[in-house]
Design an enzyme around this catalytic site. Structure first.
Site, PDB file in Angstrom:
ATOM      1  N   CYS A   1      77.472 105.912   9.632  1.00  0.00           N
ATOM      2  CA  CYS A   1      78.731 104.888  10.889  1.00  0.00           C
ATOM      3  C   CYS A   1      80.080 104.495   9.699  1.00  0.00           C
ATOM      4  O   CYS A   1      80.410 105.544   8.774  1.00  0.00           O
ATOM      5  CB  CYS A   1      78.105 103.861  11.167  1.00  0.00           C
ATOM      6  SG  CYS A   1      78.858 103.082  12.303  1.00  0.00           S
TER       7      CYS A   1
ATOM      8  N   ASP B   1      76.391 110.529  21.249  1.00  0.00           N
ATOM      9  CA  ASP B   1      76.667 109.173  20.218  1.00  0.00           C
ATOM     10  C   ASP B   1      77.272 109.086  21.107  1.00  0.00           C
ATOM     11  O   ASP B   1      78.683 109.299  21.056  1.00  0.00           O
ATOM     12  CB  ASP B   1      76.692 109.826  18.727  1.00  0.00           C
ATOM     13  CG  ASP B   1      77.237 108.223  18.002  1.00  0.00           C
ATOM     14  OD1 ASP B   1      77.450 107.399  18.752  1.00  0.00           O
ATOM     15  OD2 ASP B   1      77.331 108.573  16.518  1.00  0.00           O
TER      16      ASP B   1
ATOM     17  N   HIS C   1      73.283 107.574  18.387  1.00  0.00           N
ATOM     18  CA  HIS C   1      74.034 107.280  17.443  1.00  0.00           C
ATOM     19  C   HIS C   1      72.948 106.740  16.335  1.00  0.00           C
ATOM     20  O   HIS C   1      72.860 106.629  15.396  1.00  0.00           O
ATOM     21  CB  HIS C   1      74.925 105.803  17.453  1.00  0.00           C
ATOM     22  CG  HIS C   1      75.917 105.285  16.064  1.00  0.00           C
ATOM     23  ND1 HIS C   1      76.712 105.824  16.077  1.00  0.00           N
ATOM     24  CD2 HIS C   1      75.553 104.204  15.649  1.00  0.00           C
ATOM     25  CE1 HIS C   1      77.172 105.263  15.224  1.00  0.00           C
ATOM     26  NE2 HIS C   1      76.919 104.490  14.778  1.00  0.00           N
TER      27      HIS C   1
END
Lengths: 191, 358
Positions: free
Chosen positions: B149, B304, B333
């Site tokens: 991320c 995602d 995600h």
């Protein structure tokens, strides 16, 4: 899930209802959330909330200051200084660690130098001893040569005179000179 | 059996159905009232370096067979133990078994005194120091970096600003690089309606709950309702319940976003897309992704909704690496790094990529 369970279990009833409505709700929310209207509404809501918070914070800060009570900002400042001090300590620790390692390296270098000096000293001593022995030998060779030469000359001189009338004085003087020359040569070599 | 009590009429149920329902209610009660907090991040590790709230972990591994150590960098929000969530479902555990020497940066929980921390500090002070500690500890000059991320975004900044460092490989997991099309976030964080300056000035650090709410609002029905409905459906499945508990624990265990970093994140990244336009400056130094030349593996989840796949895939256009691989995983995600797809695709792919270049 059986038909009976769906009918009789209250949770199952809601589960069935949700299953049927989920897609519709998701699409509805998606439309709403992607619209500029939602963004404007959320922005306005957040702005109103922040304005109220700001007013509360300002008043509370004044109130706390009047009461001589540390505010959140004061605590933040102290905590920040603690963090900075901690960082400085950490940097110092690192430097000390570096110095210690440098010191250890220096110790190693010093030990090496000491060893090299010792070796040099021993080598020199051995070299000197060996050199002296060689010189002694050479000197002896020179002496032997000198003696041999001078001995041969004196013999030829005395034999050329033939009568053996050379005075004892002159012979004695000649022997003294030889001895002197020999001593001087030896001294020169030693020096 | 005949049960006719109160509003419930179980008269027509078979014994098996009645038992299953009873077990479900019992489990729900236990889950709500008795279950202790799930144990997360259980792989043994040492803290080998700290700076402010940041810690660097070194995971125990008695049989390291790879020469290049791997340093994991996580986002400034939430906790990094998502990469080591629980035994049998941990990326860290998997990579250790594969023979990697694994390190992890945990940014910790910022306090009010940290509201001034910026990306500049993390990229130019914290990460270089952590990198050198990994070098020293492992005895290897080269270090591979893995970022999940925002951690990947941080790694990209770090690598771009330190081309002199021997970064062996870069692994990106659902990392946003290009913010020109950021989906719903682009709508919500529009500078005309979203006043980030006022938010940071008033709040200082941005509360974890607010960040969490924003992320959940991307899929409100799924996050606020469906998650619990699925739990209800599978309450009889102990494995599912355990996995749900640990993930739910992680989702609700957020950390505040340091105020100045949040301001940068919204203004420079979301509102200006400064990173891909080469307009991002950290302490006056321009961030040019073209300076990244090491091998790069980039993984993104095709479902995602937090970091859209195109936000990650655009990385290829901006870096200078010739050895580049992009992999799309059929996941979201979080399921990119934990769960079935992670075990089958993500983890083996990372191991394979790094092993080939070890």
């Amino acid at each position: 899930m059986s038909e009976k369970e769906k009918i009789n279990d209250p949770a199952a009833f809601f589960r069935q209802y949700y299953g049927e409505m989920e897609d519709g709700w998701s699409k509805l929310w998606e439309q709403l959330l992607s619209s500029p209207v939602y963004a404007q509404a959320m922005g306005a809501l957040m702005d109103a909330y922040l304005s109220s918070q700001q007013a509360v914070q300002t008043n509370l800060k004044k109130y706390m200051e009047n009461l001589n009570i540390p505010t959140k900002d004061d605590l933040a400042r102290v905590a920040y200084q603690v963090v900075q001090a901690e960082q400085k300590i950490s940097e110092l620790q690192k430097e000390i660690k570096g110095m210690k390692s440098l010191e250890a390296k220096l110790d190693l270098v010093l030990a090496e130098v000491k060893e090299a000096k010792e070796f040099q000293k021993q080598y020199r001593q051995q070299g000197e001893q060996k050199g002296l022995v060689d010189l002694e030998k050479k000197l002896e060779e020179i002496q032997a040569l000198i003696v041999a030469k001078t001995g041969a000359k004196s013999q030829s001189r005395s034999s050329s005179k033939g009568d053996g009338r050379g005075s004892a004085k002159s012979q004695g003087q000649s022997a003294d000179k030889k001895q002197k020359a020999k001593t001087e040569t030896r001294q020169t070599v030693l020096v | 059996m005949n049960f006719n009590y109160g509003p419930f009429n179980y008269a027509g149920f078979s014994q098996e159905e009645a038992q299953r329902m009873a077990a479900r209610y019992k489990r729900l009660t236990k889950l709500a009232l008795h279950d202790p907090e799930p144990r997360v991040g259980q792989t043994p590790k040492d803290v080998i370096w700290t700076r402010n709230k940041t810690k660097l972990y070194h995971f125990h591994n008695g049989h390291v067979t790879r020469s290049t150590p791997l340093m994991m960098v996580y986002a400034l929000i939430n906790r990094p133990y998502i990469l080591d969530i629980c035994q049998g479902n941990s990326m860290v555990e998997y990579l250790i078994k594969e023979g990697f020497d694994v390190y992890m940066v945990d940014w910790g929980t910022p306090g009010i005194e940290d509201k001034g921390l910026k990306f500049d500090d993390f990229v130019l002070d914290y990460l270089p120091e952590a990198f050198s500690v990994v070098q020293e500890r492992s005895g290897s000059a080269k270090v591979s970096l893995l970022g999940y991320c925002m951690g990947g975004t941080l790694n990209s900044l770090f690598a771009a600003l330190h081309p002199e460092l021997p970064i062996a490989n870069l692994v990106f997991l659902a990392s946003p690089i290009d913010f020109t099309d950021a989906g719903l976030f682009a709508n919500w964080l529009n500078p005309e309606t979203f006043n980030v300056d006022k938010m940071v000035d008033v709040m200082g650090n941005i509360p974890a709950e607010l960040i969490d709410f924003g992320n959940k609002m991307l899929k409100p029905v799924s996050n606020f309702v469906s998650s619990y409905v699925h739990l209800w459906d599978k309450l009889h499945d102990e494995v599912f319940v355990e996995n749900w508990r640990v993930l739910n624990h992680w989702v609700n265990d957020g950390t505040p976003f340091p105020g100045e970093s949040f301001r940068q994140w919204i203004k420079e990244f979301y509102q200006k897309s400064a990173l891909v336009k080469k307009e991002l400056f950290l302490r006056g130094r321009q961030v040019d992704l073209g300076r990244i030349t090491c091998p790069v593996l980039n993984l993104a989840g095709d479902k995602d909704h937090i970091v859209l796949p195109n936000q990650s895939s655009e990385l290829a256009k901006h870096i200078g690496s010739k050895d580049y691989e992009f992999v799309t995983v059929p996941s979201g995600h979080v399921s990119l790094v934990v769960g079935k797809m992670a075990k089958e695709i993500t983890w083996p792919k990372i191991s394979e990529f790094l092993s080939k270049r070890d």
